[in-house]
Design a protein around this motif. Structure first.
Motif, PDB file in Angstrom:
ATOM      1  N   THR A 191       0.794  -1.234   0.000  1.00 47.18           N
ATOM      2  CA  THR A 191       0.000   0.000   0.000  1.00 47.18           C
ATOM      3  C   THR A 191       0.822   1.277   0.000  1.00 47.18           C
ATOM      4  N   LEU A 220      -8.178   3.376  -9.621  1.00 48.95           N
ATOM      5  CA  LEU A 220      -8.215   2.877  -8.249  1.00 48.95           C
ATOM      6  C   LEU A 220      -9.535   2.192  -7.926  1.00 48.95           C
ATOM      7  N   ARG A 221     -10.636   2.669  -8.508  1.00 48.84           N
ATOM      8  CA  ARG A 221     -11.904   1.965  -8.293  1.00 48.84           C
ATOM      9  C   ARG A 221     -11.844   0.561  -8.900  1.00 48.84           C
ATOM     10  N   TYR A 224      -9.834  -1.574  -6.588  1.00 49.17           N
ATOM     11  CA  TYR A 224     -10.618  -1.979  -5.413  1.00 49.17           C
ATOM     12  C   TYR A 224     -11.439  -3.232  -5.730  1.00 49.17           C
ATOM     13  N   ASP A 228     -11.040  -7.082  -4.178  1.00 50.88           N
ATOM     14  CA  ASP A 228     -12.156  -7.782  -3.552  1.00 50.88           C
ATOM     15  C   ASP A 228     -12.394  -9.151  -4.179  1.00 50.88           C
ATOM     16  N   LYS A 249      -7.776  -2.654  -0.161  1.00 51.19           N
ATOM     17  CA  LYS A 249      -9.105  -2.042  -0.254  1.00 51.19           C
ATOM     18  C   LYS A 249      -9.250  -0.888   0.729  1.00 51.19           C
ATOM     19  N   VAL A 252      -7.093   2.078  -0.535  1.00 54.35           N
ATOM     20  CA  VAL A 252      -7.674   2.675  -1.733  1.00 54.35           C
ATOM     21  C   VAL A 252      -8.902   3.509  -1.367  1.00 54.35           C
ATOM     22  N   ALA A 253      -9.760   2.977  -0.497  1.00 58.69           N
ATOM     23  CA  ALA A 253     -10.946   3.722  -0.078  1.00 58.69           C
ATOM     24  C   ALA A 253     -10.562   5.022   0.615  1.00 58.69           C
TER      25      ALA A 253
END
Length: 261
Positions: A191, A220-221, A224, A228, A249, A252-253
């Motif tokens: 990260t 980035l979405r 994510y 997942d 995740k 990124v969020a």
């Protein structure tokens, strides 16, 4: 002039009476040709088959890789953007020189012409083609993955007026996700490369979203989602989980929060 379609239709068999070195030189030239029917047509398919089957191997592969590394500084955009595709073929078969990575990184972080497709030149796709090489290098256990993750962030943070329109965001997200499947990565190492993006997003002022921000947020979405669900090397393949998917995740969020509505 070699009829590459004829060679392709004979299961890419070597034509009798032709020197392999001459054919490789002709293929190398074709992969930088401004005509998309040449550059992205039968010569591309034949070259891929010959590298995959080991017809082009050893010193020939290394020489071809050296030539592609030189093309990263070629004045022709079509030559620059097809160089990573050829290098990806070569690296996939095991050949790699450190200087190829250096040349690729210098080009990828700074390429200004990010058009996906041109009406005359056909596919260019610098971001997507570079992402394919990024992924192939990044899953090799003999390559440190962190500089490649940093390179992905640098590519995203470089200002541009080109809005990703040809799934460049998906291709780059997939490349990063594949790198993040490496089990030798810690959560922190998985990260840390996001921190410069987080700082850049946090510093944004109110107003219209810059193009690079839109490109980066969309990438980035997509990342994510892959964190997942997992990521597969081939379309339709079995998804492999990221080594630290939950940590990715969460980070990124957090990074995306300043640009979410």
């Amino acid at each position: 002039m070699t009829d590459w379609r004829e060679i392709y239709e004979t299961d890419c068999a070597l034509p009798p009476g032709r020197r392999l070195d001459d054919l490789v030189a002709e293929l190398a030239a074709a992969l930088g040709d401004p005509d998309p029917e040449v550059r992205d047509g039968y010569p591309y398919a034949v070259l891929a088959a010959w590298i995959r089957r080991g017809v082009i191997d050893g010193e020939r592969c290394l020489a071809l890789g050296d030539l592609m590394a030189e093309r990263f500084t070629d004045p022709r955009i079509e030559a620059r953007t097809f160089a990573p595709l050829v290098l990806e073929m070569i690296v996939s078969q095991g050949s790699l020189r450190p200087e190829w990575l250096d040349a690729f990184a210098a080009w990828y972080r700074s390429e200004a012409d990010l058009r996906g497709c041109d009406d005359t030149l056909g596919w260019l796709h610098a971001v997507a083609h570079g992402a394919d090489l990024l992924a192939t290098c990044g899953v090799r256990p003999d390559i440190d993955p962190e500089p490649l993750l940093v390179l992905a962030a640098e590519r995203l943070l470089t200002p541009t007026d080109y809005l990703f329109a040809q799934r460049e965001d998906d291709r780059l997200a997939k490349a990063v996700a594949r790198i993040l499947t490496r089990t030798d990565l810690t959560a922190e190492r998985s990260t840390a490369w996001l921190s410069p993006i987080g700082a850049a997003f946090a510093a944004l002022e109110r107003g219209p979203m810059p193009v690079w921000v839109s490109n980066t947020a969309r990438t980035l979405r997509a990342l994510y989602l892959l964190a997942d669900l997992g990521v597969s090397a081939e379309r339709g393949g079995h998804p492999v989980p990221l080594a630290h998917g939950d940590a990715v995740k969460a980070r990124v969020a957090e990074v995306l929060r300043p640009v979410l509505p």
